[in-house]
Design a protein around this motif. Structure first.
Motif, PDB file in Angstrom:
ATOM      1  N   UNK A  93      58.183  30.788   0.799  1.00  0.00           N
ATOM      2  CA  UNK A  93      58.309  32.176   1.263  1.00  0.00           C
ATOM      3  C   UNK A  93      59.537  32.328   2.155  1.00  0.00           C
ATOM      4  N   UNK A  94      59.713  31.382   3.049  1.00  0.00           N
ATOM      5  CA  UNK A  94      60.822  31.488   3.999  1.00  0.00           C
ATOM      6  C   UNK A  94      62.172  31.372   3.289  1.00  0.00           C
ATOM      7  N   UNK A  95      62.217  30.505   2.262  1.00  0.00           N
ATOM      8  CA  UNK A  95      63.459  30.386   1.486  1.00  0.00           C
ATOM      9  C   UNK A  95      63.785  31.723   0.812  1.00  0.00           C
TER      10      UNK A  95
ATOM     11  N   UNK B  21      68.028  22.634   5.279  1.00  0.00           N
ATOM     12  CA  UNK B  21      68.930  22.526   4.124  1.00  0.00           C
ATOM     13  C   UNK B  21      69.148  23.887   3.474  1.00  0.00           C
ATOM     14  N   UNK B  22      68.052  24.622   3.372  1.00  0.00           N
ATOM     15  CA  UNK B  22      68.145  25.937   2.741  1.00  0.00           C
ATOM     16  C   UNK B  22      69.025  26.870   3.587  1.00  0.00           C
ATOM     17  N   UNK B  23      68.811  26.831   4.896  1.00  0.00           N
ATOM     18  CA  UNK B  23      69.611  27.669   5.813  1.00  0.00           C
ATOM     19  C   UNK B  23      71.094  27.326   5.706  1.00  0.00           C
ATOM     20  N   UNK B  24      71.382  26.027   5.654  1.00  0.00           N
ATOM     21  CA  UNK B  24      72.779  25.589   5.670  1.00  0.00           C
ATOM     22  C   UNK B  24      73.479  25.777   4.331  1.00  0.00           C
ATOM     23  N   UNK B  25      72.707  26.149   3.305  1.00  0.00           N
ATOM     24  CA  UNK B  25      73.334  26.416   2.007  1.00  0.00           C
ATOM     25  C   UNK B  25      74.037  27.784   2.027  1.00  0.00           C
ATOM     26  N   UNK B  26      73.767  28.602   3.043  1.00  0.00           N
ATOM     27  CA  UNK B  26      74.471  29.880   3.183  1.00  0.00           C
ATOM     28  C   UNK B  26      75.802  29.650   3.907  1.00  0.00           C
TER      29      UNK B  26
ATOM     30  N   UNK C  27      79.000  32.738   7.989  1.00  0.00           N
ATOM     31  CA  UNK C  27      78.976  34.136   8.448  1.00  0.00           C
ATOM     32  C   UNK C  27      77.712  34.887   8.006  1.00  0.00           C
ATOM     33  N   UNK C  28      77.011  34.355   7.008  1.00  0.00           N
ATOM     34  CA  UNK C  28      75.777  35.040   6.587  1.00  0.00           C
ATOM     35  C   UNK C  28      74.573  34.111   6.721  1.00  0.00           C
ATOM     36  N   UNK C  29      74.698  33.138   7.590  1.00  0.00           N
ATOM     37  CA  UNK C  29      73.618  32.154   7.737  1.00  0.00           C
ATOM     38  C   UNK C  29      72.376  32.815   8.344  1.00  0.00           C
ATOM     39  N   UNK C  30      71.205  32.633   7.722  1.00  0.00           N
ATOM     40  CA  UNK C  30      69.981  33.268   8.226  1.00  0.00           C
ATOM     41  C   UNK C  30      69.628  32.806   9.636  1.00  0.00           C
ATOM     42  N   UNK C  31      69.025  33.703  10.404  1.00  0.00           N
ATOM     43  CA  UNK C  31      68.647  33.415  11.791  1.00  0.00           C
ATOM     44  C   UNK C  31      67.204  32.902  11.828  1.00  0.00           C
TER      45      UNK C  31
END
Lengths: 376, 376
Positions: free
Chosen positions: B320-322, B12-17, B20-24
Motif C-alpha cells: 500500500x505504501x509503495x 529502496x522504494x523511496x530512493x527509486x524516486x 526532487x520528487x522523493x516521497x516524504x
C-alpha cells in the motif's frame, strides 16, 4: 592486579600532582604538543557539519575510493561492502556479536586489543588464546596449530598490538592456509598505517573481515571514522548488527571519511612518518646504553615496545612508577595493559608521537631507575 | 517480514524516486527543514573542537550541573555517578552486558527501543517480554505481575517509545514496589524531554540505572551526548564495561554536555515545544475527520502514534505504501518498527518536527487511502 586497577592506580597518582608539574606518561595514547602543532599546520578538511540528522552511511561516492585507498583492487571492490561506524571499539563488539550468532568459536592471537577477549566472555563466545607470538610471529607462526584447535574463526591484530610490526610473507602464507580451510579470519587493522594494509595481500575473500580506522594512527581522534569491510555475502547480517550496536554516526566520521581520500591525508601521513622516525632514532640511541633493554628492528609506526631481560611483578612496578613520578616526572604503563604477558619478561610501550625531549629524557630516567632497582 | 526487511523495502522504494520528487516519510526520525532553520537561528554553542586527543570524561565541572538539570536533588548528587557515552545505543548494549555479568534475567516492558531485545539475545541474557502495556500503562500497570515473573531486572522506556506519553502516579508507585523488592530497574529515558525525567520522581536509589541523551529529542544529533547515571555502588563496574563497549567520546559529546547546562539549551527546548504543539493541533484536527483513527490525548513530545481500529498485515501495508508513494508523495512506517504489536490493531508513528504542510497534507492522504482500502 587487573589492567583496569593498574591504570586507575597510576592515573590517580599522576593526577595528584598539580597540572604544571604533572608527570609525563611515555606509554600514553595521546600525542605530544609538538606533533599536534605540526599536524595542525598541515591539516585541511571540510569543517561544515550537519547538526540535525542521524547519519548511517559514508558520504555519497566515497565507498569505492576508500576501499581503493585501503589497498583493495578494482576487482575486490565488486565483492566488498564497507560498513562505517563511529569507533573501532564498536566494530569489535559488533563483529563478535556476529560470530556469536554464527555459533563460532574464536582463536585470539595475542596481543589483541583488550575489548576482544572481554566481548567474547560477555557474548559467551568460546575462545582460545594463542599467546606464543609477539615480535617473533614472523618466524614462528604455524597455521596448523591454529587449525588443530578446532576454532572456526581467528582474530589477528595488525600491526602487532602496540609494536608497530607487520606480518611478513611467512605469516601471510600461513594465514592463507587458514582461509583455504574455510575458516573465518578477522584482521583488526584499526591502528594500521595507511599503505601497510593486509587488504593489499589478501584482497576480498569470502571469509575475511577487516576493521580499519586510518586517522587513529595519525592521532587525529577528532575526525576519525571506523570501517568494517566484509564480503557482500555477510553484508546484510553485519549491517543489521551494526545498526543495533553502533547507532548513528557522529558527523565527525563523515568528515574523516571524506578527508581520508584527499591528498591532505597523505601530507599528514608524511609528517607522521618523519616525526615518529626521529623519535625512534632517539629511542635506539638511548636503548644502546642499556644492555638489558631491547626494541625491535622492524618498527613501522608510532608505538614501540621496550622489553627487559627480566619479569617485574605488577604491584612492584606500580609502586616503582609512583616513586619515579615524584623523583623524575616520568612514568610508563606496564605491557600487560596492551595484552602482553609480562610474567615472562617485562615490557612497556613508548608513544613516539610525544615530544622529542620527553622521549629522550624520560626513557633515560626510566631505564636508569629500572637498572638501579634490579641491582639493589 | 522483520522490521529490518520492512525498512529496507520501503527505503529502496523511496530512493527509486529522483531527489526532487522523493516521497516524504511522516514516521521519519529526522526533522523537517522549517524546524531546522528555526533551531539554527537560536542555537549557540562553543564550536571549538579538539582534533587530537581521546576523550573519556565529561568536561570538568559539568557532572553535577548536568545531574541537577536531569532533576536529581543535591542529596542524590552525593550518591550518583555519570558515565558519558557517544550514543544511547552503546549505553543500552553496555548496560545489558552489565546485567549479563550479574547473571540477571530481564523483564522488558514493551514497546522498547529495538536494540534492547536483540542485545539480550546476543548476550544470552534470559528475558521476558511484557507487551500488554501501551498508552494504557497508566491505568493497567501491575507491579505484582512483573515480580511474579521471577526476573531480577526490569527495563522501562520513558516516555513510552514513540508515543510521548509519560508515567503517572499509579505507575510510579508500582515501580517503587519493584525497587523495594530489591530488583534492578533501568529507565531508558534517551528520548525524554528535559523537565520530564523520572529522576525527579525516583531520585538516586541503589538499584536504579538511568539512560539520558537530552539533545536527541530536540533533533540535535550533531552535538548530542549520552549519559548513564548509576549509584556509586555500580560505578566502577559500569565504567569498566563502558570502556570496553564505548571507547572514547567524540568531541561533539563534550560540546553537547557543555551546551546542555546553558540557558541556550532551554531556549531551543522552548522552540521545540512550540513547534511540535502546532503540529499536534494539526494532527488532532485531521484525525477528527476519520472515526477509525485515534491519537492519545496525553502527548508531550514530538512523536505521536496513530492507531487504527483494525490490524493490517505487514506485507499488505508495505505494498500500500509503495502505491501511495507514487500517487501522493507520502508514506509512513508501520508501528512494528517501534516495537508495537500491529497484529491487534494497526498503528503508525508521526514525527511532529516535520514541516507543518507535510503533516497536514500527508496525514490526510494516508488516512483517506487507508479508509478507501478498508472499504474496497
Amino acid at each position: 592486579m587487573t589492567d583496569y586497577e593498574i591504570e586507575m592506580a597510576l592515573q590517580d597518582s599522576q593526577e595528584s600532582f598539580p597540572l604544571e608539574t604533572r608527570p609525563v606518561n611515555l606509554s600514553y595514547w595521546n600525542t605530544g604538543s609538538e606533533y599536534q602543532s605540526g599536524v595542525r599546520r598541515i591539516l585541511k578538511y571540510d569543517t561544515a557539519q550537519d547538526l540535525f540528522d542521524y547519519h548511517y552511511y559514508l558520504p555519497d561516492g566515497t565507498e569505492k575510493p576508500i576501499a581503493l585507498k585501503f589497498g583493495f583492487s578494482e576487482a575486490d571492490c565488486q565483492k566488498l561492502r564497507i560498513d562505517p561506524l563511529t569507533q573501532s571499539t564498536i566494530a569489535i563488539s559488533s563483529v563478535i556479536a556476529f560470530l556469536s550468532r554464527q555459533n563460532m568459536s574464536v582463536g585470539i592471537i595475542r596481543p589483541a586489543y583488550f575489548t576482544v577477549e572481554v566481548c567474547c566472555k560477555d557474548f559467551k563466545v568460546p575462545y582460545t588464546i594463542f599467546d606464543d607470538y609477539e615480535e617473533d610471529i614472523n618466524e614462528k607462526f604455524d597455521a596448523q596449530r591454529l587449525l588443530d584447535s578446532g576454532c572456526q574463526a581467528f582474530w589477528f591484530t595488525s600491526p602487532i598490538n602496540s609494536m608497530s610490526i607487520y606480518f611478513k610473507d611467512h605469516v601471510i602464507k600461513e594465514i592463507q592456509k587458514i582461509l583455504d580451510a574455510g575458516k573465518v579470519v578477522i584482521f583488526d587493522e584499526s591502528l594500521c598505517m595507511n599503505g601497510m594494509e593486509l587488504a593489499r595481500k589478501f584482497g576480498m575473500q569470502e571469509n575475511l573481515i577487516y576493521i580499519y580506522s586510518p586517522h587513529k594512527t595519525l592521532g587525529l581522534q577528532g575526525i576519525k571514522f571506523s570501517a568494517t569491510v566484509v564480503h557482500q555475502k555477510f553484508y546484510d547480517e553485519i549491517d543489521d548488527i551494526q545498526d543495533y550496536y553502533g547507532g548513528s554516526l557522529n558527523y565527525s566520521c563523515q568528515q574523516g571519511a571524506s578527508h581520508f581520500i584527499t591528498k591532505n591525508f597523505d601530507d599528514c601521513l608524511a609528517f607522521y612518518k618523519d616525526y615518529y622516525q626521529k623519535n625512534l632514532k632517539i629511542v635506539r640511541e638511548v636503548i644502546q646504553k642499556y644492555n638489558f633493554a631491547h626494541v625491535s628492528s622492524e618498527i613501522a609506526g608510532h608505538y614501540a615496545m621496550i622489553f627487559l631481560d627480566w619479569p617485574i611483578d605488577d604491584e612492584v612496578f606500580v609502586n616503582s612508577m609512583k616513586d619515579l613520578m615524584k623523583k623524575s616526572g616520568y612514568f610508563v604503563f606496564p605491557g600487560i595493559m596492551q595484552d602482553f604477558d609480562t610474567s615472562k619478561r617485562f615490557c612497556f610501550r613508548i608513544n613516539l608521537l610525544l615530544n622529542h625531549r620527553d622521549i629522550e629524557k624520560g626513557l633515560n630516567v626510566i631505564l636508569e631507575y629500572l637498572k638501579n632497582e634490579s641491582e639493589a
